[in-house]
Enzyme design. Structure first.
Site, PDB file in Angstrom:
ATOM      1  N   TRP A 102       0.843  -1.197   0.053  1.00  0.00           N
ATOM      2  CA  TRP A 102      -0.179   0.064  -0.019  1.00  0.00           C
ATOM      3  C   TRP A 102       0.818   1.410   0.001  1.00  0.00           C
ATOM      4  O   TRP A 102       0.553   2.201  -0.677  1.00  0.00           O
ATOM      5  CB  TRP A 102      -0.961  -0.185   0.941  1.00  0.00           C
ATOM      6  CG  TRP A 102      -2.207  -1.087   0.825  1.00  0.00           C
ATOM      7  CD1 TRP A 102      -2.182  -2.052   1.518  1.00  0.00           C
ATOM      8  CD2 TRP A 102      -3.028  -1.025  -0.123  1.00  0.00           C
ATOM      9  NE1 TRP A 102      -3.181  -2.887   0.740  1.00  0.00           N
ATOM     10  CE2 TRP A 102      -3.762  -2.346  -0.078  1.00  0.00           C
ATOM     11  CE3 TRP A 102      -3.165  -0.122  -1.379  1.00  0.00           C
ATOM     12  CZ2 TRP A 102      -4.834  -2.493  -0.954  1.00  0.00           C
ATOM     13  CZ3 TRP A 102      -4.494  -0.462  -1.997  1.00  0.00           C
ATOM     14  CH2 TRP A 102      -5.090  -1.783  -2.143  1.00  0.00           C
ATOM     15  N   ASP A 171      -1.663   6.876   6.076  1.00  0.00           N
ATOM     16  CA  ASP A 171      -2.718   5.858   5.774  1.00  0.00           C
ATOM     17  C   ASP A 171      -3.096   4.929   6.692  1.00  0.00           C
ATOM     18  O   ASP A 171      -2.321   4.185   7.020  1.00  0.00           O
ATOM     19  CB  ASP A 171      -2.186   5.047   4.153  1.00  0.00           C
ATOM     20  CG  ASP A 171      -3.353   4.198   3.778  1.00  0.00           C
ATOM     21  OD1 ASP A 171      -4.221   3.931   4.222  1.00  0.00           O
ATOM     22  OD2 ASP A 171      -2.936   3.510   2.851  1.00  0.00           O
ATOM     23  N   LYS A 195     -12.860  -1.432   6.446  1.00  0.00           N
ATOM     24  CA  LYS A 195     -12.345  -2.373   7.414  1.00  0.00           C
ATOM     25  C   LYS A 195     -12.681  -2.059   8.776  1.00  0.00           C
ATOM     26  O   LYS A 195     -13.765  -2.685   9.352  1.00  0.00           O
ATOM     27  CB  LYS A 195     -10.720  -2.220   7.494  1.00  0.00           C
ATOM     28  CG  LYS A 195     -10.086  -2.668   5.903  1.00  0.00           C
ATOM     29  CD  LYS A 195      -9.102  -1.632   5.587  1.00  0.00           C
ATOM     30  CE  LYS A 195      -8.795  -1.904   4.067  1.00  0.00           C
ATOM     31  NZ  LYS A 195      -8.629  -3.226   3.349  1.00  0.00           N
TER      32      LYS A 195
END
Ligand code: PMP
Length: 359
Positions: A102, A171, A195
């Site tokens: 990511w 992030d 999530k």
């Protein structure tokens, strides 16, 4: 009704109480005779929903008035571009730490908008750890330092956050609301919802007000933090139902006693699972113990045949979505806030039985 044990990495399991409440309000929200899905985003009732969601999130994370809280579309991926467009304008440079898939994606996108310096990368050692901060090479004149606090695929997590005199941007898609943090240590925090926040279709951005206002000229209005802040995240139609569900999740977290309660539960779940993996050499976890994620636990068996068999056995026992990401294989248990301790205990029990049979 039959619900499975769900270890999905995202979109992930939501608290049952939240789904039950949404179900009970689905057709007629607060006596309006409409579903939240069916009402104007500018109606007084939806504005109430948005306001409640924001104030509960501020309460949960202790977010001060110095920060905007934005509810935006486009997932975390849109923020990979929005961040440099908004924050790396006057100084078109930014520092990024590469800790896995990511952060690599964030680097690739940011490089389109500003001069990116990768200060450290865990790639050479297979992303087993966070590179030692003593070896980070940070330039002097730079807009911000970007990290991915928890790599959802690799299972590497920052346990402490660097404080290096430049705005820190994180992030937090896969670990927001899972542990207490000091928001004041960050210039900006962003997270895709699917999530620990709610269903997909929403990203939350928490950004220091003084860092906004100088976005690059070509920044699309819907990605411009100041413009979105001025219009209360409603420059265009926001993802109303997702925001409503996120609000229910925030209330659920407050009712459970807040993030510190969840943090303890998350530590317990993660420790239970890592202990089972480390106990003997039948299972293994590729991540160095110091940096192991409390949210996404990747683990392997010695052969791919055994892994396939394990995943089949898990499904036979009602446990789903344990397959590792397609880029790395193996298994991965995502144990976000809505995963109860008992599910992890059931997984450990399955792992023990499987080892007794094949170990
Ligand atoms: N960052 C992280 C850490 C993620 O786990 C994900 C999604 N799995 C993303 C960014 C991308 O999020 P989205 O799909 O919402 O764009």
């Amino acid at each position: 009704m039959s619900r499975v044990i769900n270890f999905s990495a995202g979109p992930a399991v939501l608290p049952l109480e939240v789904l039950e409440q949404a179900k009970s309000e689905l057709l007629d929200f607060r006596s309006s005779g409409m579903s939240v899905m069916e009402m104007s985003h500018r109606s007084a009732l939806f504005l109430e929903v948005l306001k409640e969601a924001e104030s509960n999130l501020r309460l949960l994370l202790g977010i001060s008035d110095n920060y905007h809280v934005l509810f935006l579309q486009g997932g975390a991926t849109a923020q990979f571009s929005a961040l440099p467009m908004n924050l790396a304008s006057a100084i078109p440079r930014a520092e990024y730490v590469d800790t896995g898939s990511w952060s690599s994606k964030a680097i690739k996108e940011a490089s389109k908008f500003c001069d990116v310096n990768v200060v450290a990368s865990g790639e050479e050692d297979g992303y087993k750890q966070i590179p030692d901060i003593a070896d980070w090479h940070i330039r002097e004149e730079t807009a911000f330092l970007h990290i991915c606090s928890n790599e959802t695929i690799g299972g590497v997590q920052f346990k402490t956050f660097p404080s290096l005199g430049i705005p820190l941007v994180a992030d937090m898609s896969s670990d927001i609301l899972s542990r207490t943090i000091e928001v004041n240590e960050f210039g900006a925090i962003y997270a895709g919802a699917q999530k620990n926040i709610g269903p997909a279709g929403l990203a939350i951005v928490i950004v220091r007000k003084d860092l906004c206002g100088e976005a690059r000229k070509e920044t699309p209005s819907f990605l411009n933090y100041s413009v979105q802040a001025e219009s209360d995240s409603m420059l265009n139609t926001p993802p109303t139902y997702t925001i409503y569900l996120a609000g229910l999740v925030f209330s659920w977290l407050l009712e459970k006693g807040g993030i510190s309660v969840l943090e303890k539960e998350n530590e317990l779940k993660a420790n239970t699972l890592y202990r089972a993996i480390d106990d003997g050499d039948f299972y293994s976890c590729p991540v160095d113990p110091e940096f192991r994620s409390n949210m996404n636990v990747p683990f392997r068996l010695n052969t791919e045949e055994l892994e396939k068999l394990f995943l089949e056995r898990a499904e036979e026992n009602g446990m789903f979505n344990l397959k590792g990401h397609r880029s790395v294989g193996g298994m991965r248990a995502s144990i976000y806030n809505a995963v109860p301790v008992s599910w992890v205990e059931e997984l450990v029990s399955l792992m023990n039985d499987f080892e007794n049979e094949y170990g």
